[in-house]
Design an enzyme around this catalytic site. Structure first.
Site, PDB file in Angstrom:
ATOM      1  N   SER A  65       0.832  -1.211   0.000  1.00 26.52           N
ATOM      2  CA  SER A  65       0.000   0.000   0.000  1.00 26.52           C
ATOM      3  C   SER A  65       0.863   1.256   0.000  1.00 26.52           C
ATOM      4  CB  SER A  65      -0.908   0.011   1.228  1.00 26.52           C
ATOM      5  OG  SER A  65      -1.696  -1.149   1.270  1.00 26.52           O
TER       6      SER A  65
HETATM    7  N1  SAH Z   1      -0.651  -4.279   3.983  1.00 21.68           N
HETATM    8  C1  SAH Z   1      -0.119  -5.049   2.882  1.00 21.68           C
HETATM    9  C2  SAH Z   1      -1.190  -5.149   1.797  1.00 21.68           C
HETATM   10  C3  SAH Z   1      -0.886  -6.103   0.730  1.00 21.68           C
HETATM   11  S1  SAH Z   1      -2.139  -6.166  -0.556  1.00 21.68           S
HETATM   12  C4  SAH Z   1       1.106  -4.309   2.366  1.00 21.68           C
HETATM   13  O1  SAH Z   1       1.084  -3.091   2.393  1.00 21.68           O
HETATM   14  O2  SAH Z   1       2.063  -4.957   1.930  1.00 21.68           O
HETATM   15  C5  SAH Z   1      -3.354  -7.188   0.194  1.00 21.68           C
HETATM   16  C6  SAH Z   1      -2.949  -8.603   0.472  1.00 21.68           C
HETATM   17  O3  SAH Z   1      -4.104  -9.329   0.904  1.00 21.68           O
HETATM   18  C7  SAH Z   1      -2.397  -9.367  -0.716  1.00 21.68           C
HETATM   19  O4  SAH Z   1      -1.095  -9.791  -0.416  1.00 21.68           O
HETATM   20  C8  SAH Z   1      -3.357 -10.559  -0.886  1.00 21.68           C
HETATM   21  O5  SAH Z   1      -2.713 -11.754  -1.275  1.00 21.68           O
HETATM   22  C9  SAH Z   1      -3.950 -10.677   0.508  1.00 21.68           C
HETATM   23  N2  SAH Z   1      -5.256 -11.346   0.585  1.00 21.68           N
HETATM   24  C10 SAH Z   1      -6.288 -11.277  -0.298  1.00 21.68           C
HETATM   25  N3  SAH Z   1      -7.328 -12.006   0.159  1.00 21.68           N
HETATM   26  C11 SAH Z   1      -6.954 -12.537   1.356  1.00 21.68           C
HETATM   27  C12 SAH Z   1      -7.599 -13.378   2.312  1.00 21.68           C
HETATM   28  N4  SAH Z   1      -8.844 -13.839   2.135  1.00 21.68           N
HETATM   29  N5  SAH Z   1      -6.915 -13.708   3.446  1.00 21.68           N
HETATM   30  C13 SAH Z   1      -5.639 -13.270   3.639  1.00 21.68           C
HETATM   31  N6  SAH Z   1      -4.987 -12.486   2.761  1.00 21.68           N
HETATM   32  C14 SAH Z   1      -5.631 -12.118   1.630  1.00 21.68           C
END
Ligand code: SAH
Length: 229
Positions: A65
Site C-alpha cells: 500500500s
Molecule cells: N498491507 C499489505 C497489503 C498487501 S495487498 C502491504 O502493504 O504490503 C493485500 C494482500 O491481501 C495481498 O497480499 C493478498 O494476497 C492478501 N489477501 C487477499 N485475500 C486474502 C484473504 N482472504 N486472506 C488473507 N490475505 C488475503
C-alpha cells in the site's frame, strides 16, 4: 484530508518528514514505527521508487500500500497499538504494516499475527523482516499463511488491520476483536470505503465510513485448509 501529494524523498526519514509536514503522520509513536521500518526493505527492488507516495507491485497481482494509507491506518489504530497489545494483520503482503505495528506493541507480551493467502508472499514478508527488522520476530511478530474469511479465536485482538477490500465486514473478524477493540478495513466491491469498526461491549459492531479507497479484493478461498484458531 488531502492525499493528493507526491513525496520526492530519497530516504525513509525524508518520506516521514514529508508525511509529517503534510499532517498525515501526527502521532509520535506512529512516526517512530514508520521510521524504524524502512519501506524500501519491503518493496521489490526495481518495482519503483519506495519513497514516493504510491502503491508498488509485490508480485502475484498484489501491491504494498501507499505510505499515506499505512500512516492513516496506524494513526487510527494508534490508541489500540499499545505495548502488550494483540494485533491481527489480514493480508499482510510485504509484511511492512505488521512490522510497523509490532514495533508499537512490543513488550509486556505484545504480539502481531500477520495472515496472508499467497504462500510466496508469506515467504517474501519473512525474508524482508529477517533482513531489515529481525528482532521483531523474537519479540512477537508472526507471519503465516491464512485466510481472513475463516475463523479466529474469539475476543483476542485489541486491533485488526485488513489490507484488502472485503465485500462486507467479515463476521469472523468482528468475533475475533476484543470488546472495545478496533478494526480498520476497506469495505465494498465497486465503491470501497475505508471503515473503522469498533466492537462494543455487547459484541455489536459499530461501523464508521472514513474515506473512499481502492484496494485489491479480500479473496474468498477454499484452498486454505489449515485450521486457524
Ligand atoms: N498491507 C499489505 C497489503 C498487501 S495487498 C502491504 O502493504 O504490503 C493485500 C494482500 O491481501 C495481498 O497480499 C493478498 O494476497 C492478501 N489477501 C487477499 N485475500 C486474502 C484473504 N482472504 N486472506 C488473507 N490475505 C488475503
Amino acid at each position: 484530508m488531502n492525499f493528493s501529494w507526491r513525496s520526492r524523498s530519497t530516504t525513509n526519514d525524508g518520506l516521514l518528514d514529508q508525511l509529517k509536514g503534510y499532517g498525515i503522520v501526527k502521532d509520535k509513536r506512529v512516526e517512530a514505527a514508520m521510521r524504524a521500518v524502512d519501506r524500501a526493505e519491503y518493496c521489490v527492488r526495481g518495482s519503483g521508487d519506495p519513497y514516493t507516495d504510491q502503491p508498488l507491485p509485490i508480485g502475484y497481482g498484489q501491491t504494498i500500500s501507499a505510505p499515506h494509507m499505512h500512516a492513516h491506518c496506524l494513526e487510527n489504530l494508534e490508541d489500540h497499538l499499545r505495548p502488550g497489545g494483540h494485533v491481527l494483520d489480514v493480508g499482510s503482503g510485504s509484511g511492512y504494516l505488521a512490522a510497523a505495528m509490532m514495533t508499537m506493541v512490543k513488550g509486556k507480551g505484545g504480539a502481531v499475527k500477520g495472515v496472508e493467502l499467497v504462500p510466496e508472499l508469506v515467504e517474501f514478508s519473512l525474508e524482508n523482516v529477517r533482513r531489515a527488522n529481525p528482532d521483531l520476530l523474537s519479540e512477537g511478530l508472526s507471519l503465516e499463511k491464512g485466510d481472513g474469511w475463516l475463523d479466529f479465536k474469539e475476543n483476542v485482538f485489541d486491533a485488526i488491520h485488513v489490507g484488502a477490500a472485503a465485500s462486507q465486514v467479515p463476521p469472523a473478524l468482528v468475533k475475533a476483536l476484543k470488546p472495545g477493540g478496533v478494526m480498520m478495513i476497506p469495505v465494498g466491491v465497486h465503491e470501497q470505503y475505508l471503515c473503522m469498526v469498533t466492537k462494543k461491549e455487547d459484541g455489536e459492531a459499530d461501523v464508521e465510513r472514513m474515506l473512499g479507497v481502492r484496494y485489491v479484493p479480500l479473496v474468498r478461498s477454499r484452498s486454505v485448509e489449515q485450521k486457524q484458531m
